[in-house]
Write a protein that holds these residues in place. Structure first.
Motif, mmCIF file in Angstrom:
data_model
loop_
_atom_site.group_PDB
_atom_site.id
_atom_site.type_symbol
_atom_site.label_atom_id
_atom_site.label_comp_id
_atom_site.label_asym_id
_atom_site.label_seq_id
_atom_site.Cartn_x
_atom_site.Cartn_y
_atom_site.Cartn_z
ATOM 1 N N GLU A 6 -20.338 -10.712 -12.857
ATOM 2 C CA GLU A 6 -21.814 -10.923 -12.352
ATOM 3 C C GLU A 6 -21.709 -11.138 -10.636
ATOM 4 O O GLU A 6 -22.834 -11.288 -10.232
ATOM 5 N N LEU A 7 -20.509 -11.096 -10.056
ATOM 6 C CA LEU A 7 -20.389 -11.092 -8.708
ATOM 7 C C LEU A 7 -20.132 -9.764 -8.274
ATOM 8 O O LEU A 7 -19.788 -8.674 -8.732
ATOM 9 N N THR A 8 -20.689 -9.545 -6.785
ATOM 10 C CA THR A 8 -20.642 -8.305 -6.259
ATOM 11 C C THR A 8 -20.442 -8.368 -4.836
ATOM 12 O O THR A 8 -21.044 -9.559 -4.073
ATOM 13 N N GLY A 9 -19.556 -7.504 -4.208
ATOM 14 C CA GLY A 9 -19.447 -7.474 -2.860
ATOM 15 C C GLY A 9 -18.335 -8.703 -2.457
ATOM 16 O O GLY A 9 -18.161 -8.971 -1.231
ATOM 17 N N GLN A 10 -17.605 -9.263 -3.204
ATOM 18 C CA GLN A 10 -16.777 -10.281 -2.896
ATOM 19 C C GLN A 10 -15.430 -10.061 -3.498
ATOM 20 O O GLN A 10 -14.693 -10.812 -4.054
ATOM 21 N N ALA A 11 -14.838 -8.974 -3.341
ATOM 22 C CA ALA A 11 -13.515 -8.608 -3.827
ATOM 23 C C ALA A 11 -12.470 -9.658 -3.416
ATOM 24 O O ALA A 11 -11.506 -9.926 -4.199
ATOM 25 N N ASP A 12 -12.446 -9.769 -2.140
ATOM 26 C CA ASP A 12 -11.358 -10.548 -1.493
ATOM 27 C C ASP A 12 -11.473 -12.007 -2.114
ATOM 28 O O ASP A 12 -10.409 -12.662 -2.515
ATOM 29 N N ALA A 13 -12.646 -12.451 -2.100
ATOM 30 C CA ALA A 13 -12.751 -13.879 -2.867
ATOM 31 C C ALA A 13 -12.154 -14.054 -4.318
ATOM 32 O O ALA A 13 -11.584 -15.025 -4.645
ATOM 33 N N ILE A 14 -12.735 -13.234 -5.069
ATOM 34 C CA ILE A 14 -12.175 -13.251 -6.449
ATOM 35 C C ILE A 14 -10.998 -12.957 -6.555
ATOM 36 O O ILE A 14 -10.485 -13.543 -7.677
ATOM 37 N N ALA A 15 -10.375 -12.210 -5.773
ATOM 38 C CA ALA A 15 -8.680 -11.947 -5.671
ATOM 39 C C ALA A 15 -8.083 -13.244 -5.433
ATOM 40 O O ALA A 15 -7.223 -13.770 -6.316
ATOM 41 N N ILE A 16 -8.585 -14.080 -4.547
ATOM 42 C CA ILE A 16 -8.085 -15.343 -4.401
ATOM 43 C C ILE A 16 -8.282 -16.236 -5.590
ATOM 44 O O ILE A 16 -7.177 -17.006 -5.995
ATOM 45 N N PHE A 17 -9.303 -16.382 -6.302
ATOM 46 C CA PHE A 17 -9.600 -17.382 -7.185
ATOM 47 C C PHE A 17 -8.786 -16.954 -8.528
ATOM 48 O O PHE A 17 -8.076 -17.537 -9.070
ATOM 49 N N ARG A 18 -8.820 -15.625 -8.728
ATOM 50 C CA ARG A 18 -8.084 -15.160 -9.950
ATOM 51 C C ARG A 18 -6.463 -15.364 -9.775
ATOM 52 O O ARG A 18 -6.045 -15.884 -10.755
ATOM 53 N N ALA A 19 -6.054 -15.242 -8.732
ATOM 54 C CA ALA A 19 -4.740 -15.484 -8.415
ATOM 55 C C ALA A 19 -4.206 -16.975 -8.481
ATOM 56 O O ALA A 19 -3.406 -17.404 -9.134
ATOM 57 N N ALA A 20 -5.349 -17.815 -7.916
ATOM 58 C CA ALA A 20 -4.830 -19.214 -8.165
ATOM 59 C C ALA A 20 -5.020 -19.592 -9.743
ATOM 60 O O ALA A 20 -4.309 -20.612 -9.765
ATOM 61 N N ALA A 21 -6.250 -19.310 -10.123
ATOM 62 C CA ALA A 21 -6.031 -19.428 -11.763
ATOM 63 C C ALA A 21 -4.920 -19.253 -12.648
ATOM 64 O O ALA A 21 -4.542 -19.695 -13.539
#
Length: 397
Positions: A6-21
């Motif tokens: 559902e997210l778009t244009g936020q690859a860096d932020a997604i990478a941070i949260f997926r790694a943290a999870a």
């Protein structure tokens, strides 16, 4: 996870949260003690008990918060899909959401959520608290939240959302790890509308461009022809101002357009909520409400009135944002930069407006729009703020 899609244009932020999870099997780290804890560099994969997601309106702050919440609540790949559905429906037992449809978040609501944050998770790995629009807390309410962030339970994670760090108290900013979102591109938002909502590519591109990459507004413009018509009328009304009298009439018309837009958003939902409450109370359609039950219906009506007030204020602000894009386009035309125009469908009118004024006058109009937004935020009567702003928008042939 589907929620990440559902997210778009936020690859860096997604990478941070997926790694943290992915690394959150152990206890959460603490950011208390004055550390700002920004999620950058070597800290990007670490986990902490409190996060702050910042970004411009429409950048997907809350969507990212719920995707991260689902990742934290999911125990394994086997229950990932079920957890996603529960988070999307806001029914997961370990997820608490603090949001408001009024102008501010009430202190009682914050106290209730702080009390719930002390509970241990029941089925998930964590108890997750998502605070949408954390900037809508006044200072004394923010201090209640601050105490919870200073001494968090081991298995509770706070996820705050706000336009910028400056919208929160410095003491809160020092106890959260900040992830900043960027404005997605028009192409990214259009691609999302096409893939998720099945919108025609031409309409999707126009909606994404006119919404200035605001995902929620782009969705509404792409799927609601009446919303598109109201927006176009707003811009044409502003371009047609030739004197003080037309400025005053235009202010009244813009206020009416904002009211119509707010009603379109709230009326259907209000009726559904009222019907649901009456059904739960055992009152048949058309039957009078017993006196003993009227207080519950009155509470619902009060909430709906507060939501209508915020919806109207948001509608006025959307109009002012659209007008900012309009006069920004006029300035681009005056500077010979027509390729960067947002409202391309009004190019002929923009050229006429640019020829009837100077670059300095256009900049003054944009400053007046910004001032009007500040005045309305400070509870100045919207009609007066709009009239004062539109007088500066007079264009003489």
């Amino acid at each position: 996870m589907a929620l990440w899609d559902e997210l778009t244009g936020q690859a860096d932020a997604i990478a941070i949260f997926r790694a943290a999870a992915a690394r959150s099997g152990g206890s959460t780290g603490s950011t208390s003690g004055g550390s700002t804890g920004r999620a950058t560099g070597g800290e990007s994969a670490s986990m902490t008990h409190s996060w702050l997601i910042t970004g411009p309106p429409g950048s997907g702050r809350s969507n990212l918060a719920y995707a991260f919440a689902a990742a934290l609540l999911s125990r394994s790949a086997d229950d990932e899909e079920a957890t996603e559905r529960q988070v999307a429906a806001r029914t997961h037992p370990d997820l608490t959401v603090l949001t408001t449809e009024g102008v501010i978040i009430k202190m009682d609501s914050v106290k209730e959520v702080v009390a719930r944050s002390q509970y241990s998770p029941s089925v998930g790995r964590y108890r997750v608290i998502v605070v949408e629009d954390a900037d809508r807390m006044v200072e004394r309410t923010s201090n209640v939240l601050l105490k919870a962030l200073e001494e968090p339970p081991e298995r509770t994670v706070w996820i705050l959302c706000a336009p910028s760090e400056a919208d929160l108290l410095p003491t809160i900013r020092s106890r959260v790890r900040t992830v900043r979102l960027r404005v997605p591109s028009v192409e990214d938002v259009a691609a999302l509308l096409i893939a998720r909502d099945g919108v025609d590519p031409a309409i999707a591109e126009r909606a994404a461009r006119e919404a200035q990459s605001h995902i929620g507004m782009a969705h509404r413009l792409a799927t609601n022809s009446e919303a598109r018509a109201r927006r176009e009328e707003t811009l044409r009304t502003a371009l047609g101002i030739r004197g003080v009298s037309t400025a005053v009439n235009a202010a009244a018309r813009l206020l009416a357009i904002a009211g119509d837009d707010a009603k379109a958003i709230t009326e259907e939902r209000d009726a559904e909520e009222r019907e649901g409450v009456l059904r739960s109370l055992g009152v048949e359609p058309g039957q009078s409400v017993p006196p003993a039950l009227r207080s519950q219906l009155k509470a619902l009506e009060d909430d709906q009135k507060r939501r209508a007030t915020r919806s109207l204020r948001d509608g006025i602000d959307r109009i002012l944002v659209d007008l900012t894009s309009l006069y920004r386009d006029v300035l681009m035309v005056q500077l010979g930069r027509e390729a960067s125009v947002i409202n391309r469908e009004l190019l002929a009118e923009l050229r006429s407006g640019g020829a009837s004024s100077t670059q300095a006058a256009t900049l003054e109009t944009m400053d007046a729009i910004a001032l009007a937004r500040q005045r309305i935020e400070s509870n100045v009567a919207p009609a007066l703020a709009l009239e004062a702003m539109l007088v500066s928008a007079i264009r003489r042939r």
